[in-house]
Design a protein around this motif. Structure first.
Motif, PDB file in Angstrom:
ATOM      1  N   GLY A  14       0.795  -1.223   0.000  1.00  0.00           N
ATOM      2  CA  GLY A  14       0.000   0.000   0.000  1.00  0.00           C
ATOM      3  C   GLY A  14       0.826   1.270   0.000  1.00  0.00           C
ATOM      4  N   GLU A  15       2.146   1.166  -0.181  1.00  0.00           N
ATOM      5  CA  GLU A  15       3.002   2.349  -0.180  1.00  0.00           C
ATOM      6  C   GLU A  15       2.652   3.277  -1.345  1.00  0.00           C
ATOM      7  N   LEU A  16       2.563   4.559  -1.035  1.00  0.00           N
ATOM      8  CA  LEU A  16       2.285   5.606  -2.023  1.00  0.00           C
ATOM      9  C   LEU A  16       0.932   5.438  -2.717  1.00  0.00           C
ATOM     10  N   SER A  17       0.041   4.631  -2.165  1.00  0.00           N
ATOM     11  CA  SER A  17      -1.283   4.464  -2.772  1.00  0.00           C
ATOM     12  C   SER A  17      -2.084   5.763  -2.655  1.00  0.00           C
ATOM     13  N   ASP A  18      -2.920   6.018  -3.635  1.00  0.00           N
ATOM     14  CA  ASP A  18      -3.710   7.243  -3.623  1.00  0.00           C
ATOM     15  C   ASP A  18      -5.194   6.994  -3.869  1.00  0.00           C
ATOM     16  N   VAL A  19      -5.619   5.732  -3.792  1.00  0.00           N
ATOM     17  CA  VAL A  19      -7.038   5.410  -3.911  1.00  0.00           C
ATOM     18  C   VAL A  19      -7.302   4.110  -3.166  1.00  0.00           C
ATOM     19  N   GLN A  20      -8.489   4.015  -2.597  1.00  0.00           N
ATOM     20  CA  GLN A  20      -8.886   2.791  -1.897  1.00  0.00           C
ATOM     21  C   GLN A  20     -10.245   2.338  -2.405  1.00  0.00           C
ATOM     22  N   ALA A  30     -17.578  -5.459   3.346  1.00  0.00           N
ATOM     23  CA  ALA A  30     -16.716  -4.998   2.263  1.00  0.00           C
ATOM     24  C   ALA A  30     -15.250  -5.135   2.653  1.00  0.00           C
ATOM     25  N   LYS A  31     -14.409  -5.458   1.664  1.00  0.00           N
ATOM     26  CA  LYS A  31     -12.983  -5.627   1.900  1.00  0.00           C
ATOM     27  C   LYS A  31     -12.214  -4.486   1.245  1.00  0.00           C
ATOM     28  N   PRO A  32     -11.287  -3.843   1.972  1.00  0.00           N
ATOM     29  CA  PRO A  32     -10.566  -2.701   1.406  1.00  0.00           C
ATOM     30  C   PRO A  32      -9.369  -3.141   0.554  1.00  0.00           C
ATOM     31  N   PHE A  33      -9.123  -2.405  -0.533  1.00  0.00           N
ATOM     32  CA  PHE A  33      -7.958  -2.622  -1.386  1.00  0.00           C
ATOM     33  C   PHE A  33      -7.339  -1.267  -1.703  1.00  0.00           C
ATOM     34  N   SER A  34      -6.068  -1.112  -1.394  1.00  0.00           N
ATOM     35  CA  SER A  34      -5.344   0.114  -1.731  1.00  0.00           C
ATOM     36  C   SER A  34      -4.662  -0.068  -3.084  1.00  0.00           C
ATOM     37  N   ALA A  35      -4.628   1.000  -3.882  1.00  0.00           N
ATOM     38  CA  ALA A  35      -4.043   0.904  -5.215  1.00  0.00           C
ATOM     39  C   ALA A  35      -3.510   2.279  -5.635  1.00  0.00           C
ATOM     40  N   HIS A  36      -3.013   2.337  -6.861  1.00  0.00           N
ATOM     41  CA  HIS A  36      -2.388   3.543  -7.398  1.00  0.00           C
ATOM     42  C   HIS A  36      -3.110   3.925  -8.689  1.00  0.00           C
ATOM     43  N   LYS A  37      -3.670   5.107  -8.694  1.00  0.00           N
ATOM     44  CA  LYS A  37      -4.480   5.550  -9.828  1.00  0.00           C
ATOM     45  C   LYS A  37      -3.725   5.455 -11.142  1.00  0.00           C
TER      46      LYS A  37
END
Length: 413
Positions: A14-20, A30-37
């Motif tokens: 999840g480093e430097l992620s800017d959207v969840q 619901a299950k959370p997922f961090s990602a990068h736009k």
């Protein structure tokens, strides 16, 4: 660290992620997922529109996606970041296909379809088909139906067939290439109707079974049954109306279809399988080249295909004199190791294989009952190879012994 490994690390850390994304609310918590736009937008035009376009989600830090399965969404994210997918299973492939289709990822769609093709069996094809129907996974549905066409007799006899949903039943019966005897199709449909009535706590009268079958009843090709089969089957069970039976018996007598007869009179065709430019029919007779003995070919028939190879059931057509002494098996063969009936011929005691417009002898002979011949027995797999020439037999023995195998040569009359 390699680029792929760096991207994979950033996804899971999840480093430097800017959207969840909050995924799967309709299936429970619901299950959370961090990602990068930026990564998502490069890989998927749908994510690009969602995250950088005029859609409302573009301004949101957390995006709710209630209708995606979390495990499938996770598999898709892993593919977007690493261009590979490692956690596909029979249980999640349809949900992953749905994600791939939803986010416009055609290569992942193909990966899911190819995975299904390789994993399909008589035991799981109906389960995967129903999952595909539920998730509108058209590509997977098509692969399942094609498999069922080729193994129809075994699928119809399976315990699961009588419990499939009505939509799956209609899809299967509607196929022109459902390769089964029509009498067996009818018997499987009768069993399905009885089980459906039992599940609804209804009586199993003819009227009730017709109600449960609905349009599926008219996909059974009753005109292909004989008079005896009609009398012992649908006429006795009460499944068909008197007017329908009258038209069927009339068709049996005249072979002229009445306009009021609601059932197809067309024979079902054998399915075919395509790999590249090669197309083979189900049950087509072929000769296949064994990978462990490339100079020896044995007779067989096509029973299916994976994404890269045809499935062939091979056996010894000449049980007493053939190259494998009556052995049999089933394996995958690439196109280059398959010969159609038109590509080989028997001349005298040799099988000749056509290669580049000529016929080349291969290690195969069919001796007469009076002739002397030699057998090489390879104990590693209990095969017997038959030859007239003792020198050839000795060469084969030497070849096997060089690999540490135990074999010997015998001479018979």
């Amino acid at each position: 660290m390699a680029l792929i490994n760096s991207l994979k690390h950033s996804l899971f850390s999840g480093e430097l992620s800017d959207v969840q994304f909050m995924v799967g609310r309709q299936f429970g918590e619901a299950k959370p997922f961090s990602a990068h736009k930026y990564v998502l937008s490069l890989r998927s035009p749908v994510f690009r529109a969602m995250l950088y376009g005029t859609l409302a989600e573009s301004a949101e830090k957390t995006i709710d996606i209630p209708d995606d399965v979390p495990d499938a969404f996770s598999s898709m994210l892993n593919y977007l970041y690493t261009d590979s997918i490692e956690d596909l299973t029979v249980d999640n492939v349809c949900a992953t296909w749905m994600c791939a289709d939803k986010y416009d990822l055609p290569l992942l769609v193909d990966i899911c379809c190819d995975y299904v093709t390789d994993q399909l069996s008589v035991d799981n094809c109906l389960t995967i088909l129903e999952d595909g129907i539920q998730r509108h996974a058209e590509g997977i549905i098509k692969r399942c139906l094609h498999f069922i066409d080729g193994f129809a007799e075994r699928v119809l006899r399976s315990e699961h067939f009588s419990t499939i949903g009505h939509k799956a039943l209609v899809m299967i019966l509607g196929s022109d290439t459902l390769f089964a005897v029509e009498q067996n199709i009818y018997l499987a449909v009768e069993k399905w109707a009885q089980e459906a009535c039992k599940a609804k706590s209804m009586d199993s009268s003819g009227a009730s079974r017709r109600q449960m079958l609905g349009e599926a009843l008219f996909l059974v090709r009753f005109p292909l049954l004989s008079n005896a089969q009609l009398a012992d089957g649908p006429a006795k069970s009460g499944l068909l109306l008197p007017s329908e039976l009258h038209d069927l018996y009339q068709y049996q007598s005249t072979q002229v279809k009445s306009p009021s007869l609601p059932f197809s009179t067309e024979q079902r065709r054998a399915p075919s399988f395509r790999i590249g430019n090669t197309v083979l029919q189900y049950k087509e007779k072929v000769f296949v080249q064994r990978s462990d003995c490339p100079d020896i070919w044995c007779a067989g028939e096509v029973v299916g295909a994976t994404r890269r190879a045809f499935r062939c059931k091979w056996y010894d057509t000449y049980a007493r004199y053939g190259p494998f002494g009556g052995g049999s098996g089933e394996d995958s063969f690439v196109s280059e190791k398959i010969l159609r009936a038109a590509e080989f011929m028997i001349r005298g005691q040799e099988m000749l294989v056509r290669k580049e417009y000529t016929y080349t002898p291969v290690l195969y002979s069919r001796p007469t009952a009076q002739a002397d011949y030699h057998v090489v027995q390879y104990w590693g797999s209990l095969w017997s190879f038959h030859f007239h020439d003792l020198a050839v037999a000795d060469d084969i023995v030497t070849m096997f012994r060089a690999t540490g195998s135990v074999c010997r040569s015998k001479c018979y009359k």
